[in-house]
Write a protein that holds these residues in place. Structure first.
Motif, PDB file in Angstrom:
ATOM      1  N   ARG A 266       3.271  -8.055  14.266  1.00  0.00           N
ATOM      2  CA  ARG A 266       3.833  -9.012  13.328  1.00  0.00           C
ATOM      3  C   ARG A 266       3.477  -8.631  11.898  1.00  0.00           C
ATOM      4  NH1 ARG A 266       7.513 -12.690  15.133  1.00  0.00           N
ATOM      5  NH2 ARG A 266       6.753 -14.213  13.586  1.00  0.00           N
ATOM      6  N   ILE A 267       4.474  -8.610  11.026  1.00  0.00           N
ATOM      7  CA  ILE A 267       4.242  -8.293   9.619  1.00  0.00           C
ATOM      8  C   ILE A 267       3.378  -9.371   8.978  1.00  0.00           C
ATOM      9  CG2 ILE A 267       5.359  -7.996   7.378  1.00  0.00           C
ATOM     10  CD1 ILE A 267       7.713  -6.728   8.795  1.00  0.00           C
ATOM     11  N   SER A 268       3.591 -10.634   9.369  1.00  0.00           N
ATOM     12  CA  SER A 268       2.802 -11.734   8.802  1.00  0.00           C
ATOM     13  C   SER A 268       1.322 -11.565   9.130  1.00  0.00           C
ATOM     14  CB  SER A 268       3.311 -13.068   9.332  1.00  0.00           C
ATOM     15  OG  SER A 268       3.242 -13.117  10.754  1.00  0.00           O
ATOM     16  N   ALA A 269       1.005 -11.039  10.323  1.00  0.00           N
ATOM     17  CA  ALA A 269      -0.400 -10.822  10.688  1.00  0.00           C
ATOM     18  C   ALA A 269      -1.027  -9.752   9.815  1.00  0.00           C
ATOM     19  CB  ALA A 269      -0.494 -10.440  12.161  1.00  0.00           C
ATOM     20  N   ILE A 270      -0.258  -8.699   9.500  1.00  0.00           N
ATOM     21  CA  ILE A 270      -0.768  -7.642   8.616  1.00  0.00           C
ATOM     22  C   ILE A 270      -1.010  -8.201   7.222  1.00  0.00           C
ATOM     23  CG2 ILE A 270      -0.245  -5.412   7.558  1.00  0.00           C
ATOM     24  CD1 ILE A 270       1.402  -4.727  10.013  1.00  0.00           C
ATOM     25  N   LYS A 271      -0.120  -9.039   6.732  1.00  0.00           N
ATOM     26  CA  LYS A 271      -0.261  -9.610   5.391  1.00  0.00           C
ATOM     27  C   LYS A 271      -1.513 -10.474   5.302  1.00  0.00           C
ATOM     28  CE  LYS A 271       3.485 -11.380   3.638  1.00  0.00           C
ATOM     29  NZ  LYS A 271       4.742 -12.138   3.576  1.00  0.00           N
ATOM     30  N   ARG A 272      -1.837 -11.202   6.373  1.00  0.00           N
ATOM     31  CA  ARG A 272      -3.022 -12.064   6.345  1.00  0.00           C
ATOM     32  C   ARG A 272      -4.314 -11.258   6.338  1.00  0.00           C
ATOM     33  NH1 ARG A 272       0.082 -15.182  10.060  1.00  0.00           N
ATOM     34  NH2 ARG A 272      -1.045 -14.217  11.812  1.00  0.00           N
ATOM     35  N   LYS A 273      -4.280 -10.048   6.859  1.00  0.00           N
ATOM     36  CA  LYS A 273      -5.485  -9.229   6.942  1.00  0.00           C
ATOM     37  C   LYS A 273      -5.654  -8.286   5.754  1.00  0.00           C
ATOM     38  CE  LYS A 273      -7.100 -10.626  10.948  1.00  0.00           C
ATOM     39  NZ  LYS A 273      -8.442 -11.229  11.088  1.00  0.00           N
ATOM     40  N   LEU A 274      -4.758  -8.337   4.805  1.00  0.00           N
ATOM     41  CA  LEU A 274      -4.863  -7.462   3.630  1.00  0.00           C
ATOM     42  C   LEU A 274      -6.104  -7.828   2.822  1.00  0.00           C
ATOM     43  CD1 LEU A 274      -1.138  -7.335   2.474  1.00  0.00           C
ATOM     44  CD2 LEU A 274      -2.457  -5.428   3.416  1.00  0.00           C
ATOM     45  N   GLU A 275      -6.801  -6.816   2.340  1.00  0.00           N
ATOM     46  CA  GLU A 275      -7.998  -7.024   1.528  1.00  0.00           C
ATOM     47  C   GLU A 275      -7.996  -6.060   0.348  1.00  0.00           C
ATOM     48  OE1 GLU A 275     -11.383  -6.500   4.001  1.00  0.00           O
ATOM     49  OE2 GLU A 275     -10.998  -8.263   5.256  1.00  0.00           O
ATOM     50  N   GLY A 276      -8.704  -6.430  -0.715  1.00  0.00           N
ATOM     51  CA  GLY A 276      -8.817  -5.549  -1.863  1.00  0.00           C
ATOM     52  C   GLY A 276      -8.069  -6.072  -3.066  1.00  0.00           C
ATOM     53  N   ALA A 277      -8.172  -5.326  -4.160  1.00  0.00           N
ATOM     54  CA  ALA A 277      -7.519  -5.721  -5.405  1.00  0.00           C
ATOM     55  C   ALA A 277      -6.015  -5.457  -5.340  1.00  0.00           C
ATOM     56  CB  ALA A 277      -8.136  -4.955  -6.572  1.00  0.00           C
ATOM     57  N   GLN A 278      -5.265  -6.298  -5.994  1.00  0.00           N
ATOM     58  CA  GLN A 278      -3.808  -6.162  -6.119  1.00  0.00           C
ATOM     59  C   GLN A 278      -3.115  -6.082  -4.749  1.00  0.00           C
ATOM     60  OE1 GLN A 278      -3.113  -2.810  -8.716  1.00  0.00           O
ATOM     61  NE2 GLN A 278      -3.457  -4.019 -10.555  1.00  0.00           N
ATOM     62  N   ILE A 279      -3.575  -6.946  -3.844  1.00  0.00           N
ATOM     63  CA  ILE A 279      -2.920  -6.951  -2.534  1.00  0.00           C
ATOM     64  C   ILE A 279      -1.513  -7.523  -2.617  1.00  0.00           C
ATOM     65  CG2 ILE A 279      -5.110  -7.098  -1.276  1.00  0.00           C
ATOM     66  CD1 ILE A 279      -4.635 -10.071  -0.936  1.00  0.00           C
TER      67      ILE A 279
ATOM     68  N   ARG B  23       0.794  -6.311  -4.252  1.00  0.00           N
ATOM     69  CA  ARG B  23       1.734  -5.190  -4.180  1.00  0.00           C
ATOM     70  C   ARG B  23       2.083  -4.861  -2.732  1.00  0.00           C
ATOM     71  NH1 ARG B  23       2.201  -2.461  -9.032  1.00  0.00           N
ATOM     72  NH2 ARG B  23       0.618  -2.931 -10.625  1.00  0.00           N
ATOM     73  N   ALA B  24       1.069  -4.851  -1.880  1.00  0.00           N
ATOM     74  CA  ALA B  24       1.307  -4.574  -0.467  1.00  0.00           C
ATOM     75  C   ALA B  24       2.147  -5.679   0.164  1.00  0.00           C
ATOM     76  CB  ALA B  24      -0.020  -4.418   0.269  1.00  0.00           C
ATOM     77  N   ARG B  25       1.847  -6.961  -0.180  1.00  0.00           N
ATOM     78  CA  ARG B  25       2.613  -8.073   0.368  1.00  0.00           C
ATOM     79  C   ARG B  25       4.077  -8.006  -0.069  1.00  0.00           C
ATOM     80  NH1 ARG B  25      -1.862 -12.818  -0.879  1.00  0.00           N
ATOM     81  NH2 ARG B  25      -3.179 -12.459   0.982  1.00  0.00           N
ATOM     82  N   ARG B  26       4.304  -7.666  -1.331  1.00  0.00           N
ATOM     83  CA  ARG B  26       5.677  -7.558  -1.832  1.00  0.00           C
ATOM     84  C   ARG B  26       6.428  -6.436  -1.119  1.00  0.00           C
ATOM     85  NH1 ARG B  26       6.670  -6.259  -8.102  1.00  0.00           N
ATOM     86  NH2 ARG B  26       5.829  -4.263  -7.382  1.00  0.00           N
ATOM     87  N   ALA B  27       5.743  -5.305  -0.875  1.00  0.00           N
ATOM     88  CA  ALA B  27       6.387  -4.187  -0.177  1.00  0.00           C
ATOM     89  C   ALA B  27       6.721  -4.570   1.260  1.00  0.00           C
ATOM     90  CB  ALA B  27       5.477  -2.962  -0.214  1.00  0.00           C
ATOM     91  N   LEU B  28       5.841  -5.317   1.915  1.00  0.00           N
ATOM     92  CA  LEU B  28       6.097  -5.737   3.294  1.00  0.00           C
ATOM     93  C   LEU B  28       7.232  -6.749   3.371  1.00  0.00           C
ATOM     94  CD1 LEU B  28       2.431  -6.028   4.619  1.00  0.00           C
ATOM     95  CD2 LEU B  28       4.143  -4.335   5.289  1.00  0.00           C
ATOM     96  N   ASP B  29       7.406  -7.520   2.320  1.00  0.00           N
ATOM     97  CA  ASP B  29       8.505  -8.491   2.307  1.00  0.00           C
ATOM     98  C   ASP B  29       9.844  -7.828   2.002  1.00  0.00           C
ATOM     99  OD1 ASP B  29       6.899 -10.647   2.908  1.00  0.00           O
ATOM    100  OD2 ASP B  29       6.448 -11.101   0.809  1.00  0.00           O
ATOM    101  N   ALA B  30       9.849  -6.926   1.030  1.00  0.00           N
ATOM    102  CA  ALA B  30      11.110  -6.345   0.551  1.00  0.00           C
ATOM    103  C   ALA B  30      11.519  -5.088   1.314  1.00  0.00           C
ATOM    104  CB  ALA B  30      10.998  -6.026  -0.937  1.00  0.00           C
ATOM    105  N   GLY B  31      10.543  -4.351   1.860  1.00  0.00           N
ATOM    106  CA  GLY B  31      10.856  -3.081   2.498  1.00  0.00           C
ATOM    107  C   GLY B  31      10.946  -1.972   1.466  1.00  0.00           C
ATOM    108  N   GLY B  32      11.217  -0.783   1.895  1.00  0.00           N
ATOM    109  CA  GLY B  32      11.306   0.358   0.990  1.00  0.00           C
ATOM    110  C   GLY B  32       9.964   1.038   0.828  1.00  0.00           C
ATOM    111  N   THR B  33       9.766   1.708  -0.297  1.00  0.00           N
ATOM    112  CA  THR B  33       8.550   2.483  -0.534  1.00  0.00           C
ATOM    113  C   THR B  33       7.337   1.580  -0.687  1.00  0.00           C
ATOM    114  OG1 THR B  33       9.002   2.541  -2.915  1.00  0.00           O
ATOM    115  CG2 THR B  33       9.795   4.389  -1.589  1.00  0.00           C
ATOM    116  N   ILE B  34       6.195   2.097  -0.233  1.00  0.00           N
ATOM    117  CA  ILE B  34       4.911   1.404  -0.337  1.00  0.00           C
ATOM    118  C   ILE B  34       3.985   2.314  -1.131  1.00  0.00           C
ATOM    119  CG2 ILE B  34       3.013   0.349   0.945  1.00  0.00           C
ATOM    120  CD1 ILE B  34       4.897   0.160   3.364  1.00  0.00           C
ATOM    121  N   SER B  35       3.501   1.852  -2.278  1.00  0.00           N
ATOM    122  CA  SER B  35       2.685   2.683  -3.158  1.00  0.00           C
ATOM    123  C   SER B  35       1.433   3.176  -2.443  1.00  0.00           C
ATOM    124  CB  SER B  35       2.288   1.896  -4.410  1.00  0.00           C
ATOM    125  OG  SER B  35       1.432   0.823  -4.061  1.00  0.00           O
TER     126      SER B  35
END
Length: 473
Positions: free
Chosen positions: A102-115, A117-129
């Motif tokens: 589940r993408i939502s499970a990955i988003k809940r486990k994100l840690e660190g600064a400027q997360i 960006r990762a959440r936006r990439a998981l929502d929109a798709g495409g390139t992930i910095s």
């Protein structure tokens, strides 16, 4: 899906993705991509245009078919534009996860600064910095360790051991093996029949080392009937039959493929090619000359030199002789183009470690002559140079090439094939390792009553009610 080792990624052995990519596709489109990878090395998907700075960067691609979970992971890269306003995402080593994540499970486990960006990439798709990709991989590990293991398995951080042995000998081995593999695929014979390492390392290699040297089923030339079949009663072949050239005959059903590794014949002095494939059934002969891109993944390109000019001159002389033959107006003599000469450009000839042929691009000699005069092959200092991306989509993939040859859509006409025999006879000498592959039908023994009965009464189909696939060789 075929196992990873059976696919042919056009990437270096050291493969470390710099960024990630989230691809949203429909389930039926994913099935199409999986089907494409069954017969091709790479499949492609059109995507929205990405930044030019992100092109040519390795991307670990995650695939979602429902927008809510990740089901597959693959290697990917963007080299070229697909069409107006879109880019072409090349995908290989597509691997399914044991269970969707589940993408939502990955988003809940994100840690660190400027997360964000990762959440936006998981929502929109495409390139992930790069930073968001690192955070996503850490979160994936905490959510599903098995999925993280599969994804990490596509990342190769280990540098391959340095190859040993003379460079010319290793290139000669690689040319021989790829030409033999190509001949097997054209004839529809399983490539597993050829027991030869993809790369051969060792200090004792020589330019005449043969891929059949350690093959107990190797047969001397006088045991191979194919040359006698080409022109019966010709005394000029007698000296050839007495030579101990490495040769191997493969049989599959009624198809017989004889491969001759002409280590002691400098056929290139006559024809300027490395591979000659003779389809006796349709009377089509195809010639292939190998050329290798320099640098990792061909980034340093291929620079035409005086050697290529000599090889083209030889091909032109052979073509001039073929042009003297009457036009073949039969249906079996029809070809897409009258040019039987091809160049195969390889990106990783000496790093190839897969079971099949070396990835590469086939172009006709006639098209290469046009391309050599085109501004796109002009280097920064005015010289000529060809990069893999210069070809764009104007080339034949190995799969396409083998299909065209096996069905007689390319190559010489049957009438032209007859004029080639004198060229081959005059060239049966030299030391360069050139492969001559000749295909024919296995003759039926007239005294074999059981064989004649099988000819009149074919065996029952394996799948009743399903039309058998017919391949014309």
């Amino acid at each position: 899906m075929p196992p990873i080792e059976d696919q042919y990624p056009p990437a270096r052995a050291l493969w470390i993705p710099e960024i990630g990519f989230l691809l949203h596709v429909k389930a039926d489109r994913l099935n199409e991509l999986e089907d494409a990878l069954q017969t091709r090395e790479i499949c492609s998907q059109g995507i929205p245009e990405i930044s030019v700075a992100l092109r040519r960067k390795w991307m670990l691609c995650f695939v979602s078919t429902d927008g809510r979970s990740l089901s597959h992971v693959a290697r990917s890269v963007v080299y070229y534009a697909a069409e107006s306003g879109r880019d072409k995402l090349d995908i290989w080593n597509l691997t399914s996860l044991k269970a969707p994540v589940r993408i939502s499970a990955i988003k809940r486990k994100l840690e660190g600064a400027q997360i964000w960006r990762a959440r936006r990439a998981l929502d929109a798709g495409g390139t992930i910095s790069a930073k968001a990709f690192e955070q996503m991989m850490d979160a994936l590990k905490r959510v599903d360790s098995s999925a993280h293991k599969i994804a990490s398995g596509l990342i190769s951080r280990k540098q391959p051991p340095p190859a040993t042995g003379p460079i010319n000998a290793r290139m000669n081995w690689a040319y021989q093996r790829d030409a033999a593999m190509t001949a097997l695929e054209i004839a529809g014979i399983p490539k597993e029949r050829l027991k030869a390492a993809a790369q051969l390392n060792g200090a004792n290699l020589t330019d005449t080392t043969s891929i059949f040297d350690d093959d107990r089923s190797m047969r001397a030339m006088e045991d191979v009937l194919i040359l006698r079949d080409l022109e019966k009663g010709d005394r000029d072949w007698n000296y050839v039959k007495s030579q101990q050239y490495p040769a191997r005959t493969f049989e599959n059903g009624d198809t017989k493929l004889t491969i001759v590794l002409a280590n002691k014949m400098d056929l290139e002095k006559q024809l300027g090619v490395d591979l000659i494939y003779v389809n006796e059934t349709l009377g089509a002969v195809v010639f292939v000359q190998y050329k290798m891109f320099e640098g990792e993944d061909g980034k340093d390109g291929y620079r035409p030199d005086a050697q290529l000019d000599k090889e083209i001159a030889r091909m032109d002389r052979a073509a001039a002789e073929l042009a003297k033959v009457d036009v073949d107006e039969t249906c079996d003599g029809y070809r897409f183009c009258p040019d039987p000469f091809f160049l195969k450009f390889c990106t990783r000839l000496l790093e190839h470690d897969e079971k099949g042929h070396v990835p590469g691009a086939y172009v006709t000699l006639d098209y290469w002559k046009r391309l050599a005069l085109d501004p796109r092959t002009r280097g920064e200092k005015g010289g000529k140079i060809l990069y893999p991306e210069t070809l764009g989509r104007r080339y034949l993939t190995p799969s396409t090439f083998t299909h065209l040859v096996s069905r007689g859509w390319v190559g010489t006409s049957a009438l032209q094939a007859r004029i080639l025999i004198p060229f081959i006879k005059d060239a049966m000498k030299g030391k360069k390792g050139i492969v001559l592959a000749v295909e024919s039908k296995v003759p039926t023994d007239p005294d074999d009553v059981e064989a004649r009965r099988r000819t009149r009464m074919p065996p029952k189909p394996r799948y009743p009610g399903k039309r058998a696939k017919i391949i014309q060789l």
